[in-house]
Design a protein around this motif. Structure first.
Motif, PDB file in Angstrom:
ATOM      1  N   LEU A  85       0.816  -1.196  -0.190  1.00  0.00           N
ATOM      2  CA  LEU A  85       0.040  -0.065  -0.220  1.00  0.00           C
ATOM      3  C   LEU A  85       0.672   1.160   0.049  1.00  0.00           C
ATOM      4  CD1 LEU A  85      -2.745  -0.991   2.447  1.00  0.00           C
ATOM      5  CD2 LEU A  85      -3.262  -0.290   0.032  1.00  0.00           C
ATOM      6  N   LYS A  86       0.365   2.231  -0.695  1.00  0.00           N
ATOM      7  CA  LYS A  86       1.201   3.676  -0.821  1.00  0.00           C
ATOM      8  C   LYS A  86       0.042   4.584  -0.269  1.00  0.00           C
ATOM      9  CE  LYS A  86       2.968   2.008  -5.324  1.00  0.00           C
ATOM     10  NZ  LYS A  86       2.805   2.396  -6.809  1.00  0.00           N
ATOM     11  N   ALA A  87       0.608   5.985   0.182  1.00  0.00           N
ATOM     12  CA  ALA A  87      -0.412   7.046   0.470  1.00  0.00           C
ATOM     13  C   ALA A  87      -1.158   7.261  -0.347  1.00  0.00           C
ATOM     14  CB  ALA A  87       0.745   8.247   0.920  1.00  0.00           C
ATOM     15  N   GLU A  88      -0.876   7.282  -1.611  1.00  0.00           N
ATOM     16  CA  GLU A  88      -1.920   7.570  -2.368  1.00  0.00           C
ATOM     17  C   GLU A  88      -3.110   6.518  -2.704  1.00  0.00           C
ATOM     18  OE1 GLU A  88       1.365   7.285  -3.105  1.00  0.00           O
ATOM     19  OE2 GLU A  88       1.840   6.523  -5.156  1.00  0.00           O
ATOM     20  N   ASP A  89      -3.152   5.398  -2.097  1.00  0.00           N
ATOM     21  CA  ASP A  89      -4.233   4.598  -1.820  1.00  0.00           C
ATOM     22  C   ASP A  89      -5.427   4.887  -0.889  1.00  0.00           C
ATOM     23  OD1 ASP A  89      -1.771   1.908  -2.377  1.00  0.00           O
ATOM     24  OD2 ASP A  89      -3.064   2.724  -3.884  1.00  0.00           O
ATOM     25  N   THR A  90      -5.080   6.097  -0.228  1.00  0.00           N
ATOM     26  CA  THR A  90      -5.848   6.484   0.753  1.00  0.00           C
ATOM     27  C   THR A  90      -6.996   7.030  -0.045  1.00  0.00           C
ATOM     28  OG1 THR A  90      -3.870   7.196   2.285  1.00  0.00           O
ATOM     29  CG2 THR A  90      -6.265   8.193   2.509  1.00  0.00           C
ATOM     30  N   ALA A  91      -8.356   6.322   0.622  1.00  0.00           N
ATOM     31  CA  ALA A  91      -9.684   6.939  -0.014  1.00  0.00           C
ATOM     32  C   ALA A  91     -10.643   6.187   0.683  1.00  0.00           C
ATOM     33  CB  ALA A  91      -9.565   6.431  -1.406  1.00  0.00           C
ATOM     34  N   VAL A  92     -11.685   6.357   0.620  1.00  0.00           N
ATOM     35  CA  VAL A  92     -12.986   5.839   0.833  1.00  0.00           C
ATOM     36  C   VAL A  92     -13.245   4.654  -0.240  1.00  0.00           C
ATOM     37  CG1 VAL A  92     -15.427   5.649   1.325  1.00  0.00           C
ATOM     38  CG2 VAL A  92     -14.052   7.819   2.103  1.00  0.00           C
ATOM     39  N   TYR A  93     -13.375   3.445   0.005  1.00  0.00           N
ATOM     40  CA  TYR A  93     -13.470   2.421  -0.675  1.00  0.00           C
ATOM     41  C   TYR A  93     -14.863   1.964  -0.701  1.00  0.00           C
ATOM     42  CZ  TYR A  93      -8.676   2.160  -1.793  1.00  0.00           C
ATOM     43  OH  TYR A  93      -7.219   2.302  -2.048  1.00  0.00           O
ATOM     44  N   TYR A  94     -15.471   1.850  -1.905  1.00  0.00           N
ATOM     45  CA  TYR A  94     -17.008   1.332  -2.284  1.00  0.00           C
ATOM     46  C   TYR A  94     -16.979   0.085  -2.884  1.00  0.00           C
ATOM     47  CZ  TYR A  94     -17.910   6.302  -1.135  1.00  0.00           C
ATOM     48  OH  TYR A  94     -17.665   7.705  -0.291  1.00  0.00           O
ATOM     49  N   CYS A  95     -17.942  -0.546  -2.581  1.00  0.00           N
ATOM     50  CA  CYS A  95     -18.100  -1.814  -3.527  1.00  0.00           C
ATOM     51  C   CYS A  95     -19.491  -1.585  -4.182  1.00  0.00           C
ATOM     52  CB  CYS A  95     -18.481  -3.223  -2.673  1.00  0.00           C
ATOM     53  SG  CYS A  95     -19.585  -3.161  -1.518  1.00  0.00           S
ATOM     54  N   SER A  96     -19.645  -2.115  -5.317  1.00  0.00           N
ATOM     55  CA  SER A  96     -20.766  -1.933  -6.263  1.00  0.00           C
ATOM     56  C   SER A  96     -21.228  -3.288  -6.900  1.00  0.00           C
ATOM     57  CB  SER A  96     -20.530  -0.997  -7.161  1.00  0.00           C
ATOM     58  OG  SER A  96     -21.610  -0.846  -8.337  1.00  0.00           O
ATOM     59  N   ARG A  97     -22.346  -3.347  -7.021  1.00  0.00           N
ATOM     60  CA  ARG A  97     -23.120  -4.547  -7.599  1.00  0.00           C
ATOM     61  C   ARG A  97     -23.453  -3.990  -8.925  1.00  0.00           C
ATOM     62  NH1 ARG A  97     -28.701  -7.388  -6.448  1.00  0.00           N
ATOM     63  NH2 ARG A  97     -29.349  -5.377  -7.646  1.00  0.00           N
ATOM     64  N   GLY A  98     -23.011  -4.425 -10.095  1.00  0.00           N
ATOM     65  CA  GLY A  98     -23.405  -4.125 -11.343  1.00  0.00           C
ATOM     66  C   GLY A  98     -23.152  -2.705 -11.651  1.00  0.00           C
ATOM     67  N   GLY A  99     -22.912  -1.950 -10.874  1.00  0.00           N
ATOM     68  CA  GLY A  99     -22.487  -0.419 -11.201  1.00  0.00           C
ATOM     69  C   GLY A  99     -23.730   0.308 -10.818  1.00  0.00           C
ATOM     70  N   ASP A 100     -24.679  -0.337 -10.155  1.00  0.00           N
ATOM     71  CA  ASP A 100     -25.795   0.566 -10.005  1.00  0.00           C
ATOM     72  C   ASP A 100     -26.311   0.420  -8.663  1.00  0.00           C
ATOM     73  OD1 ASP A 100     -28.173  -1.751 -11.466  1.00  0.00           O
ATOM     74  OD2 ASP A 100     -26.874  -2.106  -9.921  1.00  0.00           O
ATOM     75  N   LEU A 101     -25.757  -0.527  -7.654  1.00  0.00           N
ATOM     76  CA  LEU A 101     -26.203  -0.582  -6.223  1.00  0.00           C
ATOM     77  C   LEU A 101     -24.758  -0.338  -5.640  1.00  0.00           C
ATOM     78  CD1 LEU A 101     -28.201  -1.345  -4.108  1.00  0.00           C
ATOM     79  CD2 LEU A 101     -27.456  -3.637  -4.205  1.00  0.00           C
ATOM     80  N   TRP A 102     -24.991   0.462  -4.485  1.00  0.00           N
ATOM     81  CA  TRP A 102     -23.535   0.826  -3.968  1.00  0.00           C
ATOM     82  C   TRP A 102     -23.663   0.871  -2.265  1.00  0.00           C
ATOM     83  CZ3 TRP A 102     -19.473   2.460  -6.975  1.00  0.00           C
ATOM     84  CH2 TRP A 102     -19.573   2.764  -8.329  1.00  0.00           C
ATOM     85  N   GLY A 103     -22.536   0.315  -1.661  1.00  0.00           N
ATOM     86  CA  GLY A 103     -22.195   0.406  -0.161  1.00  0.00           C
ATOM     87  C   GLY A 103     -22.147   1.649   0.127  1.00  0.00           C
ATOM     88  N   GLU A 104     -22.003   1.863   1.242  1.00  0.00           N
ATOM     89  CA  GLU A 104     -21.682   3.323   1.905  1.00  0.00           C
ATOM     90  C   GLU A 104     -20.332   3.626   2.253  1.00  0.00           C
ATOM     91  OE1 GLU A 104     -25.448   4.083   2.296  1.00  0.00           O
ATOM     92  OE2 GLU A 104     -24.070   5.496   3.198  1.00  0.00           O
ATOM     93  N   GLY A 105     -19.503   2.713   1.842  1.00  0.00           N
ATOM     94  CA  GLY A 105     -17.981   3.076   1.803  1.00  0.00           C
ATOM     95  C   GLY A 105     -17.476   2.451   3.128  1.00  0.00           C
ATOM     96  N   THR A 106     -15.850   2.439   3.112  1.00  0.00           N
ATOM     97  CA  THR A 106     -15.104   2.140   4.461  1.00  0.00           C
ATOM     98  C   THR A 106     -13.673   2.841   3.863  1.00  0.00           C
ATOM     99  OG1 THR A 106     -14.009   0.568   5.779  1.00  0.00           O
ATOM    100  CG2 THR A 106     -14.131  -0.107   3.198  1.00  0.00           C
ATOM    101  N   GLN A 107     -13.298   3.632   5.084  1.00  0.00           N
ATOM    102  CA  GLN A 107     -12.208   4.658   4.849  1.00  0.00           C
ATOM    103  C   GLN A 107     -10.742   3.944   5.150  1.00  0.00           C
ATOM    104  OE1 GLN A 107     -11.836   8.253   4.381  1.00  0.00           O
ATOM    105  NE2 GLN A 107      -9.830   7.341   4.119  1.00  0.00           N
ATOM    106  N   GLU A 108      -9.878   4.047   4.151  1.00  0.00           N
ATOM    107  CA  GLU A 108      -8.667   3.282   4.263  1.00  0.00           C
ATOM    108  C   GLU A 108      -7.610   4.446   4.244  1.00  0.00           C
ATOM    109  OE1 GLU A 108      -7.315   0.996   1.067  1.00  0.00           O
ATOM    110  OE2 GLU A 108      -5.249   1.457   1.746  1.00  0.00           O
ATOM    111  N   THR A 109      -6.812   4.509   5.234  1.00  0.00           N
ATOM    112  CA  THR A 109      -6.002   5.586   5.312  1.00  0.00           C
ATOM    113  C   THR A 109      -4.398   4.752   5.319  1.00  0.00           C
ATOM    114  OG1 THR A 109      -7.324   7.037   6.600  1.00  0.00           O
ATOM    115  CG2 THR A 109      -4.910   7.501   6.695  1.00  0.00           C
ATOM    116  N   VAL A 110      -3.677   5.217   4.647  1.00  0.00           N
ATOM    117  CA  VAL A 110      -2.126   4.735   4.295  1.00  0.00           C
ATOM    118  C   VAL A 110      -1.163   5.952   4.785  1.00  0.00           C
ATOM    119  CG1 VAL A 110      -0.377   3.596   3.120  1.00  0.00           C
ATOM    120  CG2 VAL A 110      -2.792   3.187   2.542  1.00  0.00           C
ATOM    121  N   SER A 111      -0.455   5.659   5.970  1.00  0.00           N
ATOM    122  CA  SER A 111       0.376   6.813   6.463  1.00  0.00           C
ATOM    123  C   SER A 111       1.066   6.176   7.703  1.00  0.00           C
ATOM    124  CB  SER A 111      -0.664   7.669   7.140  1.00  0.00           C
ATOM    125  OG  SER A 111       0.270   8.680   7.855  1.00  0.00           O
TER     126      SER A 111
END
Length: 112
Positions: A85-111
């Motif tokens: 992992l790199k610092a630039e991977d820091t983001a909120v990560y979302y999963c999606s089913r088919g591109g039209d249903l989304w989760g709320e996201g989970t924060q990942e911080t690389v530091s």
């Protein structure tokens, strides 16, 4: 109502590893293509990885060779294994089913 719930985010040092999970409620998980996207502060949401219903995978160039997407249809769960992992991977990560249903996201911080 089908829902996607991500988990596994957190703080990790550069060079470390983390595994994200996305669990879907409801039936039919195995017939859909599933995706991981991410959104960093001040940036647009971007594609990270996808897996088709036959198991074929695709990755963004920025994560190719470091991230692995997989799914367990019996558990209705999508995974994203992230290594080197790199610092630039820091983001909120979302999963999606088919591109039209989304989760709320989970924060990942690389530091450090």
């Amino acid at each position: 109502q089908v829902q996607l719930v991500e988990s596994g985010g957190g703080l990790v040092q550069p060079g470390g590893s983390l595994r994200l999970s996305c669990t879907a409620s409801g039936n039919g998980f195995g017939i859909y293509s599933m995706y991981w996207y991410r959104q960093a502060p001040g940036k647009e949401r971007e594609f990270v990885a996808g897996i088709g219903n036959s198991g074929n995978t695709k990755y963004a160039d920025s994560v190719k060779g470091r991230f692995t997407i997989s799914k367990d249809n019996a558990k209705n769960t999508l995974y994203l294994e992230m290594d080197s992992l790199k610092a630039e991977d820091t983001a909120v990560y979302y999963c999606s089913r088919g591109g039209d249903l989304w989760g709320e996201g989970t924060q990942e911080t690389v530091s450090s």
